[in-house]
Scaffold this motif. Structure first.
Motif, PDB file in Angstrom:
ATOM      1  N   ALA A  99      25.103  21.048 -24.187  1.00  0.00           N
ATOM      2  CA  ALA A  99      24.749  20.714 -22.810  1.00  0.00           C
ATOM      3  C   ALA A  99      23.228  20.674 -22.641  1.00  0.00           C
ATOM      4  O   ALA A  99      22.485  21.348 -23.355  1.00  0.00           O
ATOM      5  CB  ALA A  99      25.353  21.736 -21.854  1.00  0.00           C
ATOM      6  N   GLU A 100      22.785  19.889 -21.678  1.00  0.00           N
ATOM      7  CA  GLU A 100      21.366  19.802 -21.332  1.00  0.00           C
ATOM      8  C   GLU A 100      21.192  20.206 -19.876  1.00  0.00           C
ATOM      9  O   GLU A 100      21.945  19.773 -19.005  1.00  0.00           O
ATOM     10  CB  GLU A 100      20.852  18.373 -21.534  1.00  0.00           C
ATOM     11  CG  GLU A 100      20.894  17.898 -22.984  1.00  0.00           C
ATOM     12  CD  GLU A 100      20.385  16.484 -23.143  1.00  0.00           C
ATOM     13  OE1 GLU A 100      19.924  15.909 -22.114  1.00  0.00           O
ATOM     14  OE2 GLU A 100      20.447  15.939 -24.253  1.00  0.00           O
ATOM     15  N   VAL A 101      20.200  21.066 -19.635  1.00  0.00           N
ATOM     16  CA  VAL A 101      19.914  21.522 -18.275  1.00  0.00           C
ATOM     17  C   VAL A 101      18.425  21.312 -17.998  1.00  0.00           C
ATOM     18  O   VAL A 101      17.580  21.813 -18.728  1.00  0.00           O
ATOM     19  CB  VAL A 101      20.272  23.012 -18.081  1.00  0.00           C
ATOM     20  CG1 VAL A 101      19.955  23.450 -16.646  1.00  0.00           C
ATOM     21  CG2 VAL A 101      21.731  23.268 -18.402  1.00  0.00           C
ATOM     22  N   THR A 102      18.125  20.558 -16.953  1.00  0.00           N
ATOM     23  CA  THR A 102      16.743  20.354 -16.532  1.00  0.00           C
ATOM     24  C   THR A 102      16.627  20.745 -15.059  1.00  0.00           C
ATOM     25  O   THR A 102      17.631  20.872 -14.357  1.00  0.00           O
ATOM     26  CB  THR A 102      16.295  18.896 -16.718  1.00  0.00           C
ATOM     27  OG1 THR A 102      17.185  18.036 -15.984  1.00  0.00           O
ATOM     28  CG2 THR A 102      16.345  18.505 -18.195  1.00  0.00           C
ATOM     29  N   TYR A 103      15.400  20.932 -14.609  1.00  0.00           N
ATOM     30  CA  TYR A 103      15.205  21.335 -13.217  1.00  0.00           C
ATOM     31  C   TYR A 103      13.989  20.621 -12.637  1.00  0.00           C
ATOM     32  O   TYR A 103      13.092  20.167 -13.352  1.00  0.00           O
ATOM     33  CB  TYR A 103      15.031  22.853 -13.097  1.00  0.00           C
ATOM     34  CG  TYR A 103      13.939  23.434 -13.967  1.00  0.00           C
ATOM     35  CD1 TYR A 103      12.608  23.471 -13.527  1.00  0.00           C
ATOM     36  CD2 TYR A 103      14.228  23.946 -15.225  1.00  0.00           C
ATOM     37  CE1 TYR A 103      11.610  24.005 -14.330  1.00  0.00           C
ATOM     38  CE2 TYR A 103      13.240  24.476 -16.030  1.00  0.00           C
ATOM     39  CZ  TYR A 103      11.935  24.512 -15.569  1.00  0.00           C
ATOM     40  OH  TYR A 103      10.941  25.027 -16.367  1.00  0.00           O
ATOM     41  N   ALA A 104      13.995  20.507 -11.319  1.00  0.00           N
ATOM     42  CA  ALA A 104      12.886  19.875 -10.606  1.00  0.00           C
ATOM     43  C   ALA A 104      12.821  20.481  -9.206  1.00  0.00           C
ATOM     44  O   ALA A 104      13.801  21.053  -8.714  1.00  0.00           O
ATOM     45  CB  ALA A 104      13.085  18.363 -10.521  1.00  0.00           C
ATOM     46  N   GLN A 105      11.669  20.387  -8.598  1.00  0.00           N
ATOM     47  CA  GLN A 105      11.518  20.874  -7.237  1.00  0.00           C
ATOM     48  C   GLN A 105      10.777  19.837  -6.406  1.00  0.00           C
ATOM     49  O   GLN A 105       9.933  19.097  -6.909  1.00  0.00           O
ATOM     50  CB  GLN A 105      10.763  22.210  -7.213  1.00  0.00           C
ATOM     51  CG  GLN A 105       9.325  22.125  -7.695  1.00  0.00           C
ATOM     52  CD  GLN A 105       8.653  23.478  -7.742  1.00  0.00           C
ATOM     53  OE1 GLN A 105       8.762  24.176  -8.756  1.00  0.00           O
ATOM     54  NE2 GLN A 105       7.953  23.848  -6.678  1.00  0.00           N
ATOM     55  N   ALA A 106      11.113  19.791  -5.117  1.00  0.00           N
ATOM     56  CA  ALA A 106      10.483  18.846  -4.195  1.00  0.00           C
ATOM     57  C   ALA A 106      10.378  19.500  -2.835  1.00  0.00           C
ATOM     58  O   ALA A 106      11.220  20.325  -2.455  1.00  0.00           O
ATOM     59  CB  ALA A 106      11.295  17.549  -4.106  1.00  0.00           C
ATOM     60  N   THR A 107       9.326  19.149  -2.104  1.00  0.00           N
ATOM     61  CA  THR A 107       9.126  19.714  -0.772  1.00  0.00           C
ATOM     62  C   THR A 107      10.191  19.205   0.181  1.00  0.00           C
ATOM     63  O   THR A 107      10.514  18.017   0.205  1.00  0.00           O
ATOM     64  CB  THR A 107       7.731  19.342  -0.239  1.00  0.00           C
ATOM     65  OG1 THR A 107       6.744  19.823  -1.158  1.00  0.00           O
ATOM     66  CG2 THR A 107       7.487  19.956   1.116  1.00  0.00           C
ATOM     67  N   ASP A 108      10.761  20.125   0.944  1.00  0.00           N
ATOM     68  CA  ASP A 108      11.768  19.760   1.938  1.00  0.00           C
ATOM     69  C   ASP A 108      11.090  18.914   3.027  1.00  0.00           C
ATOM     70  O   ASP A 108      10.176  19.395   3.712  1.00  0.00           O
ATOM     71  CB  ASP A 108      12.363  21.034   2.545  1.00  0.00           C
ATOM     72  CG  ASP A 108      13.535  20.752   3.474  1.00  0.00           C
ATOM     73  OD1 ASP A 108      13.679  19.601   3.915  1.00  0.00           O
ATOM     74  OD2 ASP A 108      14.301  21.691   3.757  1.00  0.00           O
ATOM     75  N   PRO A 109      11.500  17.658   3.195  1.00  0.00           N
ATOM     76  CA  PRO A 109      10.830  16.796   4.184  1.00  0.00           C
ATOM     77  C   PRO A 109      10.975  17.286   5.621  1.00  0.00           C
ATOM     78  O   PRO A 109      10.198  16.884   6.485  1.00  0.00           O
ATOM     79  CB  PRO A 109      11.521  15.436   3.988  1.00  0.00           C
ATOM     80  CG  PRO A 109      12.826  15.747   3.340  1.00  0.00           C
ATOM     81  CD  PRO A 109      12.588  16.954   2.505  1.00  0.00           C
ATOM     82  N   SER A 110      11.940  18.149   5.866  1.00  0.00           N
ATOM     83  CA  SER A 110      12.139  18.653   7.225  1.00  0.00           C
ATOM     84  C   SER A 110      11.302  19.889   7.531  1.00  0.00           C
ATOM     85  O   SER A 110      11.344  20.406   8.655  1.00  0.00           O
ATOM     86  CB  SER A 110      13.622  18.979   7.456  1.00  0.00           C
ATOM     87  OG  SER A 110      14.029  20.064   6.628  1.00  0.00           O
ATOM     88  N   ASP A 111      10.541  20.369   6.544  1.00  0.00           N
ATOM     89  CA  ASP A 111       9.748  21.590   6.724  1.00  0.00           C
ATOM     90  C   ASP A 111       8.304  21.242   7.068  1.00  0.00           C
ATOM     91  O   ASP A 111       7.567  20.715   6.225  1.00  0.00           O
ATOM     92  CB  ASP A 111       9.800  22.433   5.438  1.00  0.00           C
ATOM     93  CG  ASP A 111       8.947  23.677   5.543  1.00  0.00           C
ATOM     94  OD1 ASP A 111       8.752  24.171   6.671  1.00  0.00           O
ATOM     95  OD2 ASP A 111       8.461  24.152   4.499  1.00  0.00           O
ATOM     96  N   PRO A 112       7.826  21.541   8.262  1.00  0.00           N
ATOM     97  CA  PRO A 112       6.461  21.190   8.646  1.00  0.00           C
ATOM     98  C   PRO A 112       5.398  22.003   7.907  1.00  0.00           C
ATOM     99  O   PRO A 112       4.248  21.579   7.815  1.00  0.00           O
ATOM    100  CB  PRO A 112       6.427  21.479  10.153  1.00  0.00           C
ATOM    101  CG  PRO A 112       7.504  22.504  10.366  1.00  0.00           C
ATOM    102  CD  PRO A 112       8.567  22.173   9.366  1.00  0.00           C
TER     103      PRO A 112
END
Length: 338
Positions: free
Chosen positions: A182-195
């Motif tokens: 199995a392959e597991v990768t991760y990413a993060q992004a800013t929540d567009p609803s968070d001011p």
């Protein structure tokens, strides 16, 4: 020690001392030689995300320097430490200068001293998503994966270390299920609803691949008829592999040995080898242990009841603690029967 080696070491020490001196000089240049001077103004500047006056005020309240107080390098360092310990920032630096914002220095100050703390806010978990495309009959469960996650509750700090550790936890879960490739990768992004720009959406992308199957299950236990128990095992040749099935089969083998009167079988940890064809070979070795006879004198109990209350008969353990526990349970059983 040779003379040449002595001079080489001496040059290296001199280079280290020069480097440390340069570092100290850089720090002094960044903060200036303002020791003991009265501070005109102190401000917190958020970098990399929108301004948040409430957060700035909270950070200001944690500082060890204030307008009207005396500037010291120790208090500045303590302020930086307090910012980190607050959990609100992931990076911070201090700058001191004699150039203030308009009106900050006041009318009676001829040489203003302004201290600015420039911070990058600590990113926080807003949501964790699992991107996993598996068929309906897959043994993989999103709920089970989520129970393995650690330090990723909403509001927890997001760091590279935390994300990597959780990817490893998911990988371990997949291996337990037999998905070794199995392959597991991760990413993060800013929540567009968070001011505030600090709430993050964390996504783990999981590509399980094919589940490994059993090539062979080799059982080596002298003086035990392996073939008598083999048809009862889950991990037959060509069946899919999982650690849960292996644990169940080991328990089946243990119970079969116990039924022969050998109440303390010893089974080593099973060795699982993955082949290039995504098939595993399992090797289990052990011994049947001594023959143990359990007698209860002056009181009659069925063998089924004895197996239920005595660990030595049920679990195949002849440790002293198991014997003492069996004695306690047997006493309770007799007292219940009057």
């Amino acid at each position: 020690m040779s003379l040449r080696r002595f001079f080489t070491i001496k040059r290296l020490l001199a280079a280290v001392i020069m480097a440390l001196g340069a570092s100290a000089s850089s720090f002094a240049q960044a903060t200036g030689n303002y020791e003991g001077r009265t501070i005109t103004s102190v401000e917190v500047v958020i970098e990399g995300s929108p301004r948040d006056e409430a957060a700035e005020a909270e950070m200001l309240s944690s500082l060890h320097v204030a307008s009207g107080g005396l500037y010291t390098a120790v208090r500045v360092r303590d302020s930086l430490q307090a910012l980190y310990e607050s959990g609100m920032v992931r990076d911070a630096r201090a700058e001191a200068s004699e150039t203030c914002r308009p009106g900050a220095q006041g009318a009676n100050v001829t040489r203003p001293l302004c201290v600015r703390f420039i911070v990058r806010r600590q990113l926080k978990v807003g949501e964790v998503r699992l991107d996993m495309d598996v068929p309906p009959d897959s043994p993989l469960s999103e709920d089970e994966i989520r129970t393995r996650l650690n330090m990723l509750d909403p509001g927890s700090s997001v760091t590279e270390t935390v994300l990597k550790n959780n990817a490893d936890l998911i990988q371990a879960y997949l291996r337990d299920k037999g998905f070794y490739r199995a392959e597991v990768t991760y990413a993060q992004a800013t929540d567009p609803s968070d001011p505030t720009g600090i709430r993050q959406i964390v996504t783990f992308t999981i590509k399980p691949g094919a589940q490994a199957s059993v090539a062979a299950f080799n059982i080596t236990i002298p003086d035990f008829d392996v073939e008598s128990v083999r048809p009862k095992l889950k991990l037959q040749q060509n069946e899919v592999f999982s650690r849960a099935a292996l644990s169940a089969d080991i328990d089946t083998i243990r119970q079969a040995i116990i039924k022969t009167g050998h109440l303390a079988p010893h089974l080593e940890d099973a060795h699982v080898t993955l082949g290039e064809d995504n098939r595993v070979t399992i090797d289990l070795k052990g011994g049947i242990g001594p023959t143990v006879k359990v007698d209860v004198k002056n009181y009659s109990l069925s063998n089924k009841t004895l197996r239920a209350i005595l660990p030595v008969k049920r679990e195949g353990s002849i440790d002293y603690s198991a014997i003492v526990e069996g004695e306690r349970r047997l006493r309770n059983k007799i007292q219940e029967n009057g």
